[in-house]
Design a protein around this motif. Structure first.
Motif, mmCIF file in Angstrom:
data_model
loop_
_atom_site.group_PDB
_atom_site.id
_atom_site.type_symbol
_atom_site.label_atom_id
_atom_site.label_comp_id
_atom_site.label_asym_id
_atom_site.label_seq_id
_atom_site.Cartn_x
_atom_site.Cartn_y
_atom_site.Cartn_z
ATOM 1 N N GLU A 141 0.507 -1.300 -0.082
ATOM 2 C CA GLU A 141 -0.058 -0.047 0.368
ATOM 3 C C GLU A 141 0.826 1.972 0.048
ATOM 4 O OE1 GLU A 141 -3.487 0.015 1.531
ATOM 5 O OE2 GLU A 141 -3.960 -2.508 1.262
ATOM 6 N N ASP A 142 1.856 1.323 0.459
ATOM 7 C CA ASP A 142 2.456 2.549 0.812
ATOM 8 C C ASP A 142 3.519 3.140 -0.279
ATOM 9 O OD1 ASP A 142 4.028 5.013 1.722
ATOM 10 O OD2 ASP A 142 5.446 3.761 3.312
ATOM 11 N N THR A 143 3.048 4.227 -1.295
ATOM 12 C CA THR A 143 3.556 4.106 -2.584
ATOM 13 C C THR A 143 3.763 5.849 -2.152
ATOM 14 O OG1 THR A 143 1.731 4.603 -3.694
ATOM 15 C CG2 THR A 143 2.637 2.771 -4.233
ATOM 16 N N SER A 144 3.782 6.208 -1.297
ATOM 17 C CA SER A 144 3.887 7.667 -1.168
ATOM 18 C C SER A 144 4.995 8.160 -1.076
ATOM 19 C CB SER A 144 3.230 8.190 0.760
ATOM 20 O OG SER A 144 4.472 7.581 1.337
ATOM 21 N N HIS A 145 5.844 7.363 -1.013
ATOM 22 C CA HIS A 145 7.372 8.083 -1.233
ATOM 23 C C HIS A 145 7.856 8.303 -2.719
ATOM 24 C CE1 HIS A 145 12.309 8.830 -0.778
ATOM 25 N NE2 HIS A 145 11.460 7.821 -2.077
ATOM 26 N N SER A 146 7.128 7.686 -3.828
ATOM 27 C CA SER A 146 8.012 7.490 -5.011
ATOM 28 C C SER A 146 6.803 8.772 -5.486
ATOM 29 C CB SER A 146 7.206 6.201 -5.888
ATOM 30 O OG SER A 146 8.408 5.277 -5.391
ATOM 31 N N GLU A 147 5.298 8.365 -4.646
ATOM 32 C CA GLU A 147 4.664 9.097 -5.139
ATOM 33 C C GLU A 147 4.807 11.001 -4.557
ATOM 34 O OE1 GLU A 147 0.872 8.305 -3.443
ATOM 35 O OE2 GLU A 147 0.281 6.746 -5.622
ATOM 36 N N GLN A 148 5.327 11.019 -3.831
ATOM 37 C CA GLN A 148 5.754 12.492 -3.525
ATOM 38 C C GLN A 148 7.560 13.512 -4.210
ATOM 39 O OE1 GLN A 148 5.322 14.532 -1.229
ATOM 40 N NE2 GLN A 148 7.072 16.003 -1.841
ATOM 41 N N ARG A 149 8.120 12.261 -4.210
ATOM 42 C CA ARG A 149 9.553 12.624 -5.778
ATOM 43 C C ARG A 149 8.655 12.699 -6.824
ATOM 44 N NH1 ARG A 149 12.971 13.711 -5.311
ATOM 45 N NH2 ARG A 149 14.291 13.675 -6.748
ATOM 46 N N ILE A 150 7.746 12.063 -7.332
ATOM 47 C CA ILE A 150 7.048 12.407 -8.750
ATOM 48 C C ILE A 150 6.250 13.415 -8.734
ATOM 49 C CG2 ILE A 150 5.447 11.780 -9.968
ATOM 50 C CD1 ILE A 150 5.801 9.012 -9.441
ATOM 51 N N LYS A 151 6.054 13.877 -7.132
ATOM 52 C CA LYS A 151 5.741 15.650 -7.650
ATOM 53 C C LYS A 151 7.009 16.655 -7.456
ATOM 54 C CE LYS A 151 3.009 18.954 -4.524
ATOM 55 N NZ LYS A 151 1.854 18.935 -3.338
ATOM 56 N N GLU A 152 8.074 15.997 -6.770
ATOM 57 C CA GLU A 152 9.014 16.992 -6.418
ATOM 58 C C GLU A 152 9.519 17.331 -7.539
ATOM 59 O OE1 GLU A 152 9.832 15.907 -1.492
ATOM 60 O OE2 GLU A 152 10.907 15.179 -3.120
ATOM 61 N N LEU A 153 9.830 16.346 -8.118
ATOM 62 C CA LEU A 153 10.513 16.040 -9.841
ATOM 63 C C LEU A 153 9.679 16.925 -11.003
ATOM 64 C CD1 LEU A 153 11.725 12.404 -10.004
ATOM 65 C CD2 LEU A 153 12.905 14.455 -9.549
ATOM 66 N N LYS A 154 8.692 16.922 -10.697
ATOM 67 C CA LYS A 154 7.320 17.458 -12.130
ATOM 68 C C LYS A 154 7.823 18.890 -11.633
ATOM 69 C CE LYS A 154 4.022 13.564 -13.072
ATOM 70 N NZ LYS A 154 2.837 13.631 -13.098
ATOM 71 N N GLU A 155 8.151 19.271 -10.036
ATOM 72 C CA GLU A 155 7.992 20.804 -10.387
ATOM 73 C C GLU A 155 9.740 21.539 -10.345
ATOM 74 O OE1 GLU A 155 7.438 20.930 -6.011
ATOM 75 O OE2 GLU A 155 5.073 20.852 -6.200
ATOM 76 N N ALA A 156 10.804 20.812 -9.815
ATOM 77 C CA ALA A 156 12.098 20.491 -10.730
ATOM 78 C C ALA A 156 11.809 20.994 -12.216
ATOM 79 C CB ALA A 156 12.814 19.393 -10.550
ATOM 80 N N LYS A 157 11.417 19.676 -12.973
ATOM 81 C CA LYS A 157 10.592 19.923 -14.496
ATOM 82 C C LYS A 157 10.252 21.503 -14.681
ATOM 83 C CE LYS A 157 8.876 17.660 -18.209
ATOM 84 N NZ LYS A 157 8.291 15.845 -18.394
ATOM 85 N N ASN A 158 9.691 21.916 -14.530
ATOM 86 C CA ASN A 158 8.885 23.393 -14.237
ATOM 87 C C ASN A 158 10.188 24.272 -13.881
ATOM 88 O OD1 ASN A 158 6.616 22.293 -15.436
ATOM 89 N ND2 ASN A 158 5.292 22.239 -13.559
ATOM 90 N N MET A 159 10.701 24.446 -12.785
ATOM 91 C CA MET A 159 12.162 25.097 -12.846
ATOM 92 C C MET A 159 12.918 24.793 -13.994
ATOM 93 S SD MET A 159 14.712 25.608 -9.702
ATOM 94 C CE MET A 159 15.545 23.943 -10.404
ATOM 95 N N VAL A 160 13.639 23.967 -14.745
ATOM 96 C CA VAL A 160 14.008 23.700 -15.724
ATOM 97 C C VAL A 160 13.602 25.078 -17.048
ATOM 98 C CG1 VAL A 160 15.101 22.098 -17.395
ATOM 99 C CG2 VAL A 160 15.418 21.334 -14.143
ATOM 100 N N LYS A 161 12.731 24.219 -16.714
ATOM 101 C CA LYS A 161 11.893 24.967 -17.945
ATOM 102 C C LYS A 161 12.295 26.346 -18.452
ATOM 103 C CE LYS A 161 8.764 21.470 -19.048
ATOM 104 N NZ LYS A 161 7.462 20.554 -19.319
ATOM 105 N N ASN A 162 11.177 27.105 -16.787
ATOM 106 C CA ASN A 162 12.136 28.492 -17.017
ATOM 107 C C ASN A 162 13.428 28.679 -16.887
ATOM 108 O OD1 ASN A 162 9.224 28.551 -16.558
ATOM 109 N ND2 ASN A 162 8.998 28.433 -14.145
#
Length: 119
Positions: free
Chosen positions: A75-96
């Motif tokens: 059941e515990d996918t929270s770590h990977s789900e949190q990392r996906i969220k952080e990485l998507k934010e990082a991706k937007n920062m890189v694009k900017n």
């Protein structure tokens, strides 16, 4: 994921003669090491290629982790789900940053090291 790595290492060993160069490398003293993953000054296009490739690979890794955990009814996918969220934010920062550098005729200096430690 780990089993694929071990199959790859096993499949790349030489049958006879000198050991493969990877086999000759030793573990760093204290079981710690640092790898310079990215280092240099890049054009906006090059920086986008390097950084977005790394980030997309990490997003893909964590997405597969989530799917594997769900498939195994863990059941515990929270770590990977949190990392996906952080990485998507990082991706937007890189694009900017890349867009800003492109518009202003600038380059991007990237320095990234990976620290590895046996625990």
């Amino acid at each position: 994921m780990g089993s694929k790595l071990f199959r790859w290492v096993k499949g790349n060993k030489r049958k006879a003669g000198k050991p493969h160069p990877r086999e000759e490398q030793r573990v760093p003293p204290g079981g710690e090491g640092t790898i310079k993953l990215v280092q240099g000054v890049f054009s906006p296009a090059e920086a986008a290629d390097v950084l977005l490739s790394l980030i997309n690979d990490k997003i893909k890794f964590h997405t597969v982790q989530v799917l594997n955990l769900q498939k195994g009814y863990q059941e515990d996918t929270s770590h990977s789900e949190q990392r996906i969220k952080e990485l998507k934010e990082a991706k937007n920062m890189v694009k900017n940053l890349v867009v800003k550098a492109q518009l202003e005729g600038m380059q991007l200096e990237i320095n990234s090291a990976i620290k590895i430690k046996l625990t």
